[in-house]
Motif scaffolding. Structure first.
Motif, PDB file in Angstrom:
ATOM      1  N   GLN A  53      72.285  15.241  -5.880  1.00 11.05           N
ATOM      2  CA  GLN A  53      71.066  15.867  -6.405  1.00 11.05           C
ATOM      3  C   GLN A  53      70.013  14.808  -6.720  1.00 11.05           C
ATOM      4  O   GLN A  53      68.828  15.009  -6.482  1.00 11.05           O
ATOM      5  N   ASP A  54      70.436  13.672  -7.238  1.00 10.20           N
ATOM      6  CA  ASP A  54      69.462  12.648  -7.606  1.00 10.20           C
ATOM      7  C   ASP A  54      68.815  12.029  -6.375  1.00 10.20           C
ATOM      8  O   ASP A  54      67.647  11.632  -6.407  1.00 10.20           O
ATOM      9  N   TYR A  55      69.570  11.971  -5.279  1.00  8.89           N
ATOM     10  CA  TYR A  55      68.980  11.485  -4.027  1.00  8.89           C
ATOM     11  C   TYR A  55      67.793  12.369  -3.640  1.00  8.89           C
ATOM     12  O   TYR A  55      66.709  11.879  -3.311  1.00  8.89           O
ATOM     13  N   LEU A  56      67.997  13.665  -3.730  1.00 15.19           N
ATOM     14  CA  LEU A  56      66.908  14.598  -3.389  1.00 15.19           C
ATOM     15  C   LEU A  56      65.734  14.424  -4.344  1.00 15.19           C
ATOM     16  O   LEU A  56      64.570  14.427  -3.943  1.00 15.19           O
ATOM     17  N   PHE A  57      66.059  14.235  -5.632  1.00 16.81           N
ATOM     18  CA  PHE A  57      65.015  14.039  -6.643  1.00 16.81           C
ATOM     19  C   PHE A  57      64.191  12.784  -6.334  1.00 16.81           C
ATOM     20  O   PHE A  57      62.955  12.804  -6.366  1.00 16.81           O
ATOM     21  N   VAL A  58      64.877  11.699  -6.019  1.00 19.10           N
ATOM     22  CA  VAL A  58      64.194  10.424  -5.783  1.00 19.10           C
ATOM     23  C   VAL A  58      63.265  10.518  -4.565  1.00 19.10           C
ATOM     24  O   VAL A  58      62.175   9.947  -4.563  1.00 19.10           O
ATOM     25  N   ARG A  59      63.671  11.277  -3.568  1.00 20.97           N
ATOM     26  CA  ARG A  59      62.776  11.474  -2.421  1.00 20.97           C
ATOM     27  C   ARG A  59      61.475  12.159  -2.861  1.00 20.97           C
ATOM     28  O   ARG A  59      60.405  11.840  -2.370  1.00 20.97           O
ATOM     29  N   GLU A  60      61.606  13.109  -3.776  1.00 21.74           N
ATOM     30  CA  GLU A  60      60.415  13.822  -4.277  1.00 21.74           C
ATOM     31  C   GLU A  60      59.602  12.951  -5.239  1.00 21.74           C
ATOM     32  O   GLU A  60      58.433  13.229  -5.506  1.00 21.74           O
ATOM     33  N   PHE A  61      60.258  11.956  -5.768  1.00 21.85           N
ATOM     34  CA  PHE A  61      59.626  11.046  -6.722  1.00 21.85           C
ATOM     35  C   PHE A  61      58.586  10.161  -6.007  1.00 21.85           C
ATOM     36  O   PHE A  61      57.606   9.733  -6.611  1.00 21.85           O
ATOM     37  N   VAL A  62      58.816   9.904  -4.707  1.00 18.82           N
ATOM     38  CA  VAL A  62      57.934   9.010  -3.945  1.00 18.82           C
ATOM     39  C   VAL A  62      56.489   9.522  -3.892  1.00 18.82           C
ATOM     40  O   VAL A  62      55.566   8.780  -4.255  1.00 18.82           O
ATOM     41  N   ASP A  92      64.172   0.582  -2.123  1.00 20.85           N
ATOM     42  CA  ASP A  92      65.513   0.032  -2.223  1.00 20.85           C
ATOM     43  C   ASP A  92      66.504   1.102  -2.701  1.00 20.85           C
ATOM     44  O   ASP A  92      67.639   1.192  -2.235  1.00 20.85           O
ATOM     45  N   GLU A  93      66.010   1.922  -3.637  1.00 22.03           N
ATOM     46  CA  GLU A  93      66.858   2.953  -4.239  1.00 22.03           C
ATOM     47  C   GLU A  93      67.314   3.980  -3.201  1.00 22.03           C
ATOM     48  O   GLU A  93      68.466   4.409  -3.208  1.00 22.03           O
ATOM     49  N   ILE A  94      66.402   4.361  -2.323  1.00 21.74           N
ATOM     50  CA  ILE A  94      66.754   5.355  -1.303  1.00 21.74           C
ATOM     51  C   ILE A  94      67.840   4.801  -0.377  1.00 21.74           C
ATOM     52  O   ILE A  94      68.805   5.500  -0.052  1.00 21.74           O
ATOM     53  N   ALA A 143      58.323   8.266 -19.134  1.00 20.89           N
ATOM     54  CA  ALA A 143      59.422   9.037 -19.740  1.00 20.89           C
ATOM     55  C   ALA A 143      60.578   9.215 -18.753  1.00 20.89           C
ATOM     56  O   ALA A 143      61.749   9.058 -19.115  1.00 20.89           O
ATOM     57  N   ILE A 144      60.241   9.506 -17.505  1.00 24.95           N
ATOM     58  CA  ILE A 144      61.269   9.729 -16.478  1.00 24.95           C
ATOM     59  C   ILE A 144      62.114   8.461 -16.296  1.00 24.95           C
ATOM     60  O   ILE A 144      63.351   8.514 -16.259  1.00 24.95           O
ATOM     61  N   GLU A 145      61.443   7.320 -16.204  1.00 21.13           N
ATOM     62  CA  GLU A 145      62.146   6.057 -16.007  1.00 21.13           C
ATOM     63  C   GLU A 145      62.912   5.640 -17.272  1.00 21.13           C
ATOM     64  O   GLU A 145      64.041   5.162 -17.204  1.00 21.13           O
ATOM     65  N   ALA A 146      62.273   5.843 -18.419  1.00 22.21           N
ATOM     66  CA  ALA A 146      62.874   5.390 -19.683  1.00 22.21           C
ATOM     67  C   ALA A 146      64.170   6.132 -20.001  1.00 22.21           C
ATOM     68  O   ALA A 146      65.117   5.534 -20.518  1.00 22.21           O
ATOM     69  N   VAL A 147      64.224   7.432 -19.685  1.00 19.95           N
ATOM     70  CA  VAL A 147      65.441   8.194 -19.964  1.00 19.95           C
ATOM     71  C   VAL A 147      66.625   7.619 -19.175  1.00 19.95           C
ATOM     72  O   VAL A 147      67.710   7.425 -19.728  1.00 19.95           O
ATOM     73  N   TYR A 148      66.391   7.281 -17.908  1.00 22.29           N
ATOM     74  CA  TYR A 148      67.478   6.716 -17.109  1.00 22.29           C
ATOM     75  C   TYR A 148      67.854   5.329 -17.614  1.00 22.29           C
ATOM     76  O   TYR A 148      69.024   4.969 -17.669  1.00 22.29           O
ATOM     77  N   GLN A 149      66.842   4.545 -17.955  1.00 17.70           N
ATOM     78  CA  GLN A 149      67.107   3.184 -18.433  1.00 17.70           C
ATOM     79  C   GLN A 149      67.970   3.225 -19.698  1.00 17.70           C
ATOM     80  O   GLN A 149      68.988   2.562 -19.799  1.00 17.70           O
ATOM     81  N   LEU A 214      63.728  18.685 -18.840  1.00 17.81           N
ATOM     82  CA  LEU A 214      64.259  18.726 -17.480  1.00 17.81           C
ATOM     83  C   LEU A 214      65.341  17.674 -17.252  1.00 17.81           C
ATOM     84  O   LEU A 214      66.270  17.900 -16.464  1.00 17.81           O
ATOM     85  N   GLU A 215      65.248  16.556 -17.950  1.00 18.94           N
ATOM     86  CA  GLU A 215      66.314  15.556 -17.850  1.00 18.94           C
ATOM     87  C   GLU A 215      67.625  16.137 -18.392  1.00 18.94           C
ATOM     88  O   GLU A 215      68.686  15.953 -17.808  1.00 18.94           O
ATOM     89  N   VAL A 216      67.537  16.853 -19.505  1.00 26.76           N
ATOM     90  CA  VAL A 216      68.730  17.476 -20.083  1.00 26.76           C
ATOM     91  C   VAL A 216      69.313  18.491 -19.095  1.00 26.76           C
ATOM     92  O   VAL A 216      70.523  18.503 -18.838  1.00 26.76           O
ATOM     93  N   ARG A 217      68.433  19.299 -18.518  1.00 26.66           N
ATOM     94  CA  ARG A 217      68.919  20.295 -17.540  1.00 26.66           C
ATOM     95  C   ARG A 217      69.519  19.633 -16.307  1.00 26.66           C
ATOM     96  O   ARG A 217      70.461  20.152 -15.703  1.00 26.66           O
ATOM     97  N   PHE A 218      68.959  18.477 -15.927  1.00 27.82           N
ATOM     98  CA  PHE A 218      69.482  17.749 -14.759  1.00 27.82           C
ATOM     99  C   PHE A 218      70.900  17.245 -15.033  1.00 27.82           C
ATOM    100  O   PHE A 218      71.798  17.377 -14.202  1.00 27.82           O
ATOM    101  N   TRP A 219      71.086  16.695 -16.225  1.00 31.74           N
ATOM    102  CA  TRP A 219      72.445  16.245 -16.603  1.00 31.74           C
ATOM    103  C   TRP A 219      73.396  17.444 -16.709  1.00 31.74           C
ATOM    104  O   TRP A 219      74.555  17.359 -16.294  1.00 31.74           O
TER     105      TRP A 219
HETATM  106  C1  LIG Z   1      66.519  12.971 -12.651  1.00 29.86           C
HETATM  107  C2  LIG Z   1      66.087  11.548 -12.634  1.00 29.86           C
HETATM  108  N1  LIG Z   1      65.358  11.083 -13.650  1.00 29.86           N
HETATM  109  C3  LIG Z   1      64.940   9.806 -13.663  1.00 29.86           C
HETATM  110  C4  LIG Z   1      65.250   8.962 -12.630  1.00 29.86           C
HETATM  111  C5  LIG Z   1      64.797   7.522 -12.695  1.00 29.86           C
HETATM  112  O1  LIG Z   1      64.238   7.045 -11.549  1.00 29.86           O
HETATM  113  C6  LIG Z   1      66.010   9.485 -11.568  1.00 29.86           C
HETATM  114  N2  LIG Z   1      66.369   8.713 -10.510  1.00 29.86           N
HETATM  115  N3  LIG Z   1      66.413  10.776 -11.604  1.00 29.86           N
END
Ligand SMILES: Cc1ncc(CO)c(N)n1
Length: 226
Positions: A53-62, A92-94, A143-149, A214-219
């Motif tokens: 799921q995160d792979y798909l998310f990261v593609r949309e992140f671009v 690199d992440e992809i 916020a998106i980056e900080a939650v993962y960090q 949404l981060e909570v729902r993603f987890w």
């Molecule tokens: C859902 C989600 N949140 C944050 C990041 C951080 O890049 C990620 N890869 N995926």
């Protein structure tokens, strides 16, 4: 004005919001899924679900980051370089996701986004619009980056019991370099928030909260709960 000066010296507006919304922030950064990685009790099918799921998310992140980069070009010096570095890491992440998926026997081409992922990608898409203020978008991005960090660095702390085969994943977002990058994003966002009008501040805070939710729902989705 006096308040703003004080925020410049001490914590910024984001620190105020982190404090005000600490319970939601902790739900996003100390989620049971992350704690299960840290404790070594993680269910590998959950991990694999997250990975796909995160792979798909990261593609949309671009495209979202591309839109942010466009906005940053008109902003103060330095923002562009930071975001360009972010774009390079996404590249690199992809590749990393593809390699990791292969290692776990996950066929990425067959994975469909689940609802929480779709909702998250919809938020990204809405923030991609040129009409969205730079301050609002950079706040969401931070916020998106900080939650993962924050989440993955928890799995690297001494005393954690993270399984060896998941260390690479935790290092990706939990390493010091990524921590520095998140700090730079926070500084940029704070600088912009400091000069933002009331309506922009309100929208930025809303975007911040929306990201946490949404981060909570993603987890949750990773655990198979939706
Ligand atoms: C859902 C989600 N949140 C944050 C990041 C951080 O890049 C990620 N890869 N995926």
């Amino acid at each position: 004005m006096a308040i703003k000066k004080e925020e410049e010296v001490g914590g910024g507006i984001l620190e105020t919001w982190l404090d005000k919304h600490s319970s939601m922030y902790n739900k996003a950064t100390k989620h049971p899924f992350i704690l299960s990685i840290r404790d070594g009790t993680v269910d590998l099918s959950s991990f694999k679900r997250w990975l796909g799921q995160d792979y798909l998310f990261v593609r949309e992140f671009v495209p979202f980051l591309a839109s942010l980069l466009l906005k940053a070009c008109k902003e103060s010096d330095g923002d562009m370089e930071i975001l360009l570095g972010g774009m390079a890491s996404l590249n690199d992440e992809i590749s990393w996701f593809k390699k990791e998926a292969f290692k776990w026997n996950i066929l990425l081409s067959t994975i469909a986004p689940q609802n929480p992922n779709k909702d998250y990608c919809r938020l990204l898409e809405s923030l991609t619009s040129p009409e969205v203020n730079y301050t609002v978008a950079i706040t969401a991005f931070w916020a998106i980056e900080a939650v993962y960090q924050e989440s993955f660095s928890l799995c690297l702390r001494s005393g954690s019991n993270t399984p060896a085969e998941l260390m690479d994943t935790c290092q990706r977002w939990g390493n010091d370099g990524f921590g520095q990058y998140c700090c730079s994003l926070r500084t940029i966002a704070n600088r912009n928030l400091l000069n933002a009008p009331e309506d922009v501040l309100r929208m930025a805070e809303e975007a911040f909260l929306h990201v946490l939710e949404l981060e909570v729902r993603f987890w949750n989705m990773s655990l198979g709960e939706m």
